[in-house]
Design a protein around this motif. Sequence first.
Motif, PDB file in Angstrom:
ATOM      1  N   LEU A  12      35.845  42.428  69.232  1.00  0.00           N
ATOM      2  CA  LEU A  12      34.527  41.776  69.321  1.00  0.00           C
ATOM      3  C   LEU A  12      33.337  42.305  68.520  1.00  0.00           C
ATOM      4  O   LEU A  12      32.685  41.931  67.952  1.00  0.00           O
ATOM      5  CB  LEU A  12      34.158  41.717  70.890  1.00  0.00           C
ATOM      6  N   ASN A  13      33.323  43.852  68.880  1.00  0.00           N
ATOM      7  CA  ASN A  13      32.339  44.736  68.293  1.00  0.00           C
ATOM      8  C   ASN A  13      32.286  44.600  66.653  1.00  0.00           C
ATOM      9  O   ASN A  13      31.371  44.550  65.987  1.00  0.00           O
ATOM     10  CB  ASN A  13      32.309  46.017  68.722  1.00  0.00           C
TER      11      ASN A  13
ATOM     12  N   MET B 202      33.490  42.216  64.982  1.00  0.00           N
ATOM     13  CA  MET B 202      33.096  41.108  64.496  1.00  0.00           C
ATOM     14  C   MET B 202      31.586  40.885  64.621  1.00  0.00           C
ATOM     15  O   MET B 202      30.887  40.164  63.609  1.00  0.00           O
ATOM     16  CB  MET B 202      33.630  40.035  65.431  1.00  0.00           C
ATOM     17  N   LEU B 203      31.020  41.363  65.742  1.00  0.00           N
ATOM     18  CA  LEU B 203      29.704  40.966  65.943  1.00  0.00           C
ATOM     19  C   LEU B 203      28.982  41.952  64.929  1.00  0.00           C
ATOM     20  O   LEU B 203      27.553  41.609  64.664  1.00  0.00           O
ATOM     21  CB  LEU B 203      29.240  41.493  67.460  1.00  0.00           C
TER      22      LEU B 203
ATOM     23  N   ILE C 162      21.745  42.174  61.771  1.00  0.00           N
ATOM     24  CA  ILE C 162      21.848  43.210  62.612  1.00  0.00           C
ATOM     25  C   ILE C 162      21.503  44.566  61.903  1.00  0.00           C
ATOM     26  O   ILE C 162      22.012  44.486  60.476  1.00  0.00           O
ATOM     27  CB  ILE C 162      23.419  43.248  62.990  1.00  0.00           C
TER      28      ILE C 162
ATOM     29  N   GLU D 181      22.008  49.502  64.443  1.00  0.00           N
ATOM     30  CA  GLU D 181      22.665  48.759  65.453  1.00  0.00           C
ATOM     31  C   GLU D 181      24.248  48.507  65.095  1.00  0.00           C
ATOM     32  O   GLU D 181      25.061  48.808  65.904  1.00  0.00           O
ATOM     33  CB  GLU D 181      22.013  47.538  65.599  1.00  0.00           C
TER      34      GLU D 181
ATOM     35  N   ARG E 165      25.813  51.817  66.024  1.00  0.00           N
ATOM     36  CA  ARG E 165      25.907  51.881  67.530  1.00  0.00           C
ATOM     37  C   ARG E 165      27.179  51.022  67.740  1.00  0.00           C
ATOM     38  O   ARG E 165      28.238  51.547  68.650  1.00  0.00           O
ATOM     39  CB  ARG E 165      24.667  51.647  68.402  1.00  0.00           C
ATOM     40  N   LEU E 166      27.448  49.616  67.547  1.00  0.00           N
ATOM     41  CA  LEU E 166      28.224  48.899  67.807  1.00  0.00           C
ATOM     42  C   LEU E 166      29.440  49.413  67.643  1.00  0.00           C
ATOM     43  O   LEU E 166      30.603  49.322  68.326  1.00  0.00           O
ATOM     44  CB  LEU E 166      28.044  47.580  67.289  1.00  0.00           C
TER      45      LEU E 166
ATOM     46  N   LYS F 264      24.223  51.214  76.581  1.00  0.00           N
ATOM     47  CA  LYS F 264      24.442  51.238  75.112  1.00  0.00           C
ATOM     48  C   LYS F 264      24.343  52.734  74.886  1.00  0.00           C
ATOM     49  O   LYS F 264      24.585  53.046  73.560  1.00  0.00           O
ATOM     50  CB  LYS F 264      23.218  50.551  74.485  1.00  0.00           C
TER      51      LYS F 264
END
Lengths: 401, 401
Positions: free
Chosen positions: B259-260, B262-263, B269, B273, B276-277, B359
Motif C-alpha cells: 500500500l505504501n 502504491m500510495l 506527494i 513524504e 517517509r512512506l 509517522k
Amino acid sequence: MAFSRVARSGLRRTGGTFGSYSNEGDVVLCEGVSIHRNPLPSLQNAKAARDFSYISSFRKIDHLNMQSRGIRVTPQYQSATAERIVEESESEFDEPRYPGLEATKPGEKPRVVVLGTGWAACRFMKGLDTRIYDIVCVSPRNHMVFTPLLASTCVGTLEFRSVVEPVNRIQSALATSPNSYFYMASCFSVDTDKHEVYCETISNGGLPHEPYQFKVAYDKLVIAAGSEPLTFGIKGVQEHAFFLREVNHAQEIRKKLLLNLMLSENPGISEEEKKRLLHCVVIGGGPTGVEFSGELSDFIMRDVRDRYTHVKDYVKVTLIEANEILSSFDVSLRQYATNHLTKSGVGLMRGVVKEVHPKNIVLNDGTNVPYGLLVWSTGVGPSQFVKSLDLPKAPWWKDWY
Amino acid sequence: MAFSRVARSGLRRTGGTFGSYSNEGDVVLCEGVSIHRNPLPSLQNAKAARDFSYISSFRKIDHLNMQSRGIRVTPQYQSATAERIVEESESEFDEPRYPGLEATKPGEKPRVVVLGTGWAACRFMKGLDTRIYDIVCVSPRNHMVFTPLLASTCVGTLEFRSVVEPVNRIQSALATSPNSYFYMASCFSVDTDKHEVYCETISNGGLPHEPYQFKVAYDKLVIAAGSEPLTFGIKGVQEHAFFLREVNHAQEIRKKLLLNLMLSENPGISEEEKKRLLHCVVIGGGPTGVEFSGELSDFIMRDVRDRYTHVKDYVKVTLIEANEILSSFDVSLRQYATNHLTKSGVGLMRGVVKEVHPKNIVLNDGTNVPYGLLVWSTGVGPSQFVKSLDLPKAPWWKDWY
C-alpha cells in the motif's frame, strides 16, 4: 470440478474478444465483461453537454463501490470524509484545488485514463499501443481477478494468488513508463467539460492529509469501473451475506467456513446448533452459485470427512434459486449440473428470499432456513458511481434502476 | 536469503529435541521452543497448593494473548466480555456452570489437555502415544507456524500456506479419535485443585451465547500457551508497530508495504513524504529482525526496481539495534550478516527507542526517524495468562517481571 471447465470453455468461445469499445467521443463507457450477457452497445454522443458540472455529483463519494472492490471502509473514515468534503465545499465552493496530473501539452503523447482493473479495463490496457499513448489507470484494486476460478479459492483448491494478476504485469508501462501510472484510488466524479477525473486514494492513515483527493486530466477516458452485486433491496443481505466477487470475499468465506467447522466442535453445542453452524446456503443458481456449491461439496466429501470427523455428518449445502439453475445455459448443461450437484449432496431448493437475519433467512412462502454461512450471488448491476454519471446510457440499463 | 539457512542449520543442531518436559506432577509448564535460548528447567512440585482458587484469576481474560495469536479483538467485543463476566460473577459467584468435558471415568483412557499450538505443544502432541492417552488441545490458533520462514512470506518469497501446518495434521487423533478434540479457544484460568481448565471460544457472532465459555477436565495438563512480544513499556509500540510472530502479522506487513509503495506514487506527494512512506524501519537485531531486513532488501532489489520504477529510489531499510546484531550468534556469523546487510543497502543504526508516534520514532538521543512501516522484533516474554498462573516458575523468569 466440472463447472470450471464449463466456464472456461464458455470463455474460450468469445474468441479473445473481451468487450466492445467505441471511442468516437472522448468518453468510452465499457461494461465489465461477462460471458453470459451482451456487451454494451456503442455509445454515440457520449460527450456531455456544456452545463454538466462535477460539483453536482461531488458529494456522492462512492464508498459502496470501494467496499465492493475489496476495501473495507470503517464508519470513522466515512464520517471524516463527509466532514472534510463539507468543509472544502464551503470554503472553496467554486473551485476546489487538487494536486494532480495537469493536461498534456502539445507534442506530448495523449493520455488515456482508464477507470477500473476488471476484465474490460485490463484487456483494453493490454492492447493499447504505449508508443502512441500514455496510460493512467485509477482503481482501488491493483490486480485483476480471474473470477471464474474464484470459487475454488474459498475451499483451498486453488491458492488466492493463483487467480489474480497484478495490473502492472498486464500492462508493464504502468510500472515502467515515465508518464504512465497506476493510482490506487476511487474515482468519484468526472468533468467531461474540463476533461478531468477526480479521485480519492484509499486510506491507510499515512498520507499528509486524509481523505487524499487528486485530479487527473485526460485526453481519452475509459470508464470500466465495474458493477455491484444486486441485492434487490432485500433486508439484511449487505449485513449478513457474503458476496463472491473479490479475493477478500473468498478469504472471508474461507475463514468463516473453517471457523464454523471448528466452533461446532466446541463442547456443549446442541445438535440443532451444530446443524445450523454447518449449513452453507448459496443464493442464486447462476454460474457463480453453482460453481461455489460444487466446490463446497467437493471440499466436504474430500477434506471435511478426513479432517473434521467429529462433525462431518452435520455439514450440508443448499442452493436456493427462484427459477432453474444456470438458466442462461443450454438445457443439456443445466441437466448435467443438476444431476452432478444432486449426486454430490447439494440440496436444490426453489424459493425467493424475503428477509435475511443473522442466523436464518425467511423465504417468500414463509419457510425459515437457518444457516451458518450465506453466500449471495444473484448477479450484478451498475455501481453508484456509474449511476451518478451524467452520460447517456444504453436503454436496457433502465431495467436496473 | 542466507539467514534462513543459518536459522535452519541452527534448528538442525538441536537434534530433533524441541524442548524438555517434566511430568512428575500433573501440570507441565513448557516454554515455546526457541533455538536461541535455554529450555525451561524441569519444574518440581508444580502442583498448586490447596487454597488455589481459579476465581481469583477469573477476571483476567487473556485478550492480549488472543491478539498475539492472530485474533483481532474489537473494543466492542472486549467490553461485552467484561460485562458478561461481571454479571456471571455476581449472579453465580460461587460456582459458575460451564458446559464442557467432565472428568474421565475409571477404565477410560486418561486425558491429556494441551494448551497451545506452538513448537512445544505440537512436538509434544506429535510424540504422544494416542493408544494410551486421549488428547484435547485448546488454542486460539489451529495451526503451527514455522516461524524461521515467516519473514519470507512478508515479501512474497514464500506463500503463507507454506509456513503453516494444521494441528490436526500434526496429530491426526485430534480430528479422528472419538475422545480427542481440538478446541479453538483461549484458556483463561486453570484450577489445579479440581483438575479443570476454563476456556473461551473466539467470537464469530454465531454461537448460542457469547462469549462462549466452557471447561475441560484433565488428567494431565501441558501449558505451552506461548509468549508475547516484549515492548518494554515503550509508548506507541502496540498501536503503531507491527510484530512478526503470526501469519496475520506477516499479511498485515505485506499489505502495508504494498500500500505504501502504491500510495507514494500518488500525484502531489512531496519528496519528503515519499521518503517517509517508503522508509521501512526494523527494531531489534535478533534473528527475526535480521532475516526480515534481508528479505526486504532482496524484495527491493529484485521486485521493486522492476515493478515500481517511479518510486524505486525512495525505498530504504533501516535496522535499529541497541547493541550488536545477532548478539547470541558466533562472531563470524555476526560479521557475515553485517557485511551482507550493508552490501544489500540495509542501514544499520545503533539506538534505543524512546517513543513511537504514528509517522516517526524518537530515539533516546533525540534522533527523529520518520517511517512508513515499523516492524518490532525485540524478543518475547511471558504472556499475561502465564503470569496470572499461581504455579511455581523458574527463577530466571523474574527478570521479565
